[in-house]
Write an enzyme that holds these catalytic residues in place. Structure first.
Site, mmCIF file in Angstrom:
data_model
loop_
_atom_site.group_PDB
_atom_site.id
_atom_site.type_symbol
_atom_site.label_atom_id
_atom_site.label_comp_id
_atom_site.label_asym_id
_atom_site.label_seq_id
_atom_site.Cartn_x
_atom_site.Cartn_y
_atom_site.Cartn_z
ATOM 1 N N GLU A 168 0.842 -1.209 0.000
ATOM 2 C CA GLU A 168 0.000 0.000 0.000
ATOM 3 C C GLU A 168 0.875 1.255 0.000
ATOM 4 O OE1 GLU A 168 -2.661 0.071 3.296
ATOM 5 O OE2 GLU A 168 -3.882 1.688 2.481
ATOM 6 N N GLY A 197 -8.629 5.446 6.997
ATOM 7 C CA GLY A 197 -9.444 5.374 8.196
ATOM 8 C C GLY A 197 -8.856 4.396 9.201
ATOM 9 N N ALA A 198 -8.196 3.324 8.694
ATOM 10 C CA ALA A 198 -7.699 2.286 9.595
ATOM 11 C C ALA A 198 -6.187 2.128 9.601
ATOM 12 C CB ALA A 198 -8.362 0.954 9.247
HETATM 13 N N1 LIG Z 1 -14.767 14.433 2.773
HETATM 14 C C1 LIG Z 1 -14.109 13.808 3.744
HETATM 15 N N2 LIG Z 1 -13.812 14.469 4.883
HETATM 16 C C2 LIG Z 1 -13.121 13.842 5.866
HETATM 17 N N3 LIG Z 1 -12.705 12.587 5.803
HETATM 18 C C3 LIG Z 1 -12.978 11.902 4.694
HETATM 19 C C4 LIG Z 1 -13.691 12.470 3.608
HETATM 20 N N4 LIG Z 1 -13.793 11.523 2.639
HETATM 21 C C5 LIG Z 1 -13.185 10.426 3.100
HETATM 22 N N5 LIG Z 1 -12.701 10.641 4.344
HETATM 23 C C6 LIG Z 1 -11.959 9.734 5.221
HETATM 24 O O1 LIG Z 1 -10.818 9.254 4.533
HETATM 25 C C7 LIG Z 1 -10.462 7.995 5.086
HETATM 26 C C8 LIG Z 1 -10.312 7.039 3.935
HETATM 27 O O2 LIG Z 1 -9.828 5.853 4.432
HETATM 28 P P1 LIG Z 1 -9.984 4.473 3.643
HETATM 29 O O3 LIG Z 1 -9.217 4.565 2.385
HETATM 30 O O4 LIG Z 1 -11.415 4.094 3.533
HETATM 31 O O5 LIG Z 1 -9.323 3.498 4.678
HETATM 32 P P2 LIG Z 1 -7.960 2.646 4.679
HETATM 33 O O6 LIG Z 1 -7.049 3.268 3.669
HETATM 34 O O7 LIG Z 1 -7.414 2.769 6.072
HETATM 35 O O8 LIG Z 1 -8.374 1.265 4.348
HETATM 36 C C9 LIG Z 1 -11.584 7.616 6.053
HETATM 37 O O9 LIG Z 1 -11.176 7.943 7.364
HETATM 38 C C10 LIG Z 1 -12.738 8.509 5.636
HETATM 39 O O10 LIG Z 1 -13.584 8.806 6.711
HETATM 40 CA CA LIG Z 2 -7.030 4.169 1.633
#
Ligand SMILES: Nc1ncnc2c1ncn2[C@@H]1O[C@H](COP(=O)(O)OP(=O)(O)O)[C@@H](O)[C@H]1O
Ligand SMILES: [Ca+2]
Length: 491
Positions: A168, A197-198
């Protein structure tokens, strides 16, 4: 008596006509025969199954150049409605179903006759990593459902899998540097900072890092004839949604039932559920015994105190390497410019803080004022922003600044070398493009041969040669030219 040279008029006229015909013919042949093939594009589709949501990206590139110099660009993206696939652990079929609309959109966007040869990939990140740790058979069922749904479409399905943290981080770095055209030119590379997010990733090339000190953080690439020794690390549980859980979990331990949280605005008050909060391997071991099922989450909006709360999620106590970021993880000296994307961008863009020429101290002052603003006022100022995002920007902004400065050791000076970005030259920054470039072997290890002469150059050269030939023919016939004006022919 002057007499006309019998060669004079007819011969020159014939030669001239033949010469002109020859030039026209040569140029026509050059234009027609060497005309570039009408542009045909190839396509690739990648689904980014993140912890919070899934997004689909369509990439295209010129068919005749796919092995070396062709630019791959994003032509379309589609945000899947609903949550990430890992949230469908108890009803996996819905994970598959959730992808249908975006996949139908892809069917329309990719030309019909290219469907069967268009590779389709799904990569899952930290949400599925956590689910797989927690309940591997549930994660298998989610993948089965997703696979079944994707195979119904006419594309060339290439599989769905969980990316490792290193992949990643490394593919995010490849994307940023590919889009910036830094790889073909062997320029200084840009580091990549991805906040999900994680989990969160940091990847950069550092001259004083050869990969030997902590081999698990090292990824080597040979791209376009250059060797890169990349440092990369992915911190599981340090995406902003999981860090919020950790911060809350920590605060509930001071006394169950209510939390007065400096990371939320004054006047913010919600009743939340403990079992939802602790439903993640990042915090499950901290669940208090015999706690009530709900708690009151109240804000008091104080940036400094929030920073103290956030700092406590990092462990700085031990480092067995020459230097560390946090949690005992090796990190070489920061080097070069950085691009920060995903949630780094969403949050800093919302807070109007993407301009890193603003000194870090001023950024913190602005955030201090923002966090102290009453919740009612914030809601009135941003009527169109989703409330769950809106409530968390103070926390997320504080986390980002703390992660960068305390976690990764950016200073007031090096902070200004970070660019908060969403897109580069029209394509989203993120791991998906780098992933596809790698799987389709689109970035060669060696520099491509010097490019063939471009079409326009070829036509010009043929025209010039034809013209010179013509002049040469005319000149070679010079002895036959009439010399009427100077030496009259006397017979
Ligand atoms: N408009 C926004 N404002 C704030 N946070 C956002 C917005 N759009 C997406 N996010 C955040 O961006 C992050 C995207 O993480 P994600 O790619 O889903 O997770 P990971 O990469 O950890 O698997 C999440 O925390 C989501 O809440
Ligand atoms: Ca991501």
């Amino acid at each position: 008596m002057k007499e006309k040279n019998p060669w004079h008029t007819p011969v020159t006229i014939i030669i001239t006509v033949i010469g002109v015909i020859a030039i026209v013919a040569l140029v026509t042949v050059a234009v027609l025969q060497n005309r570039p093939v009408p542009q045909k594009y190839k396509y690739g589709i990648v689904l980014d199954a993140g912890s919070s949501h899934t997004a689909l990206y369509i990439y295209q590139w010129r068919a005749e150049k796919d092995n070396n110099t062709g630019r791959v660009e994003q032509t379309h993206s589609c945000k899947v409605k609903g949550k990430g696939i890992s949230s469908y652990a108890s009803e996996p079929w819905r994970a598959g179903e959730s992808l249908t609309l975006c996949m139908q959109e892809a069917e329309k966007r990719v030309p019909h006759k290219r469907h069967h040869e268009t590779p389709l990939y799904l990569g899952a990140t930290a949400g599925m990593r956590l689910l797989n740790m927690e309940n591997s058979s549930a994660s298998d069922r989610v993948f089965q459902a997703v696979e079944r749904a994707l195979q119904k479409f006419p594309f060339s399905y290439q599989g769905a899998r969980i990316l490792s943290g290193q992949e990643e981080g490394a593919f995010g770095w490849v994307t940023v540097n590919y889009l910036d055209d830094r790889l073909t030119q062997g320029l200084e590379t840009t580091g990549a900072l991805d906040l999900g997010g994680a989990s969160t990733q940091i990847s950069f090339v550092s001259d004083n890092y050869d990969g030997s000190e902590s081999p698990s953080n090292s990824v080597t690439f040979r791209l376009y004839g250059n060797d890169y020794n990349l440092y990369t690390h992915s911190f599981l549980c340090y995406g902003k949604d999981q860090v919020l859980r950790m911060a809350l979990a920590q605060q509930t331990q001071s006394g169950p039932g209510a939390i007065l949280d400096p990371c939320f605005h004054p006047g913010y008050m919600e009743t939340k559920n403990y079992s939802v909060l602790y439903d993640s391997p990042c915090v499950s071991d901290r669940k208090p015994q015999g706690a009530p099922s709900i708690f009151n989450h109240t804000g008091n909006g104080n940036f400094r105190q929030c920073q103290e709360v956030v700092k406590r999620v990092f462990n700085f106590s031990s480092c067995k390497y020459s230097r560390c970021s946090f949690n005992g993880v090796f990190q070489p000296l920061l080097q070069g410019p950085f691009g920060a994307f995903s949630a780094y961008y969403f949050v800093m863009n919302f807070l109007n803080l993407t301009d890193t020429s603003i000194p870090l101290e001023s950024v913190m002052e602005k955030l201090t004022r923002y966090c102290a603003t009453p919740w009612e006022k914030i809601k009135l100022q941003h009527p169109n922003v989703k409330l769950n995002y809106l409530a968390e920007y103070c926390f997320s902004g504080t986390y980002i600044l703390t992660l960068l400065t305390e976690g990764y050791n950016f200073t007031s000076e090096s902070y200004s070398s970070i660019k908060f970005i969403k897109k580069i030259n029209g394509s989203d920054a993120g791991w998906t493009l780098g992933y596809m470039l790698n799987l389709t072997n689109m970035i060669p290890a060696e520099a491509p041969d010097s490019p063939p002469l471009p079409h326009a150059g070829y036509v010009s050269i043929v025209t010039i040669i034809a013209f010179l030939l013509f002049v040469l023919v005319i000149l070679s016939l010079r002895p036959l030219w009439p010399r009427c004006s100077k030496q009259p022919h006397i017979i």
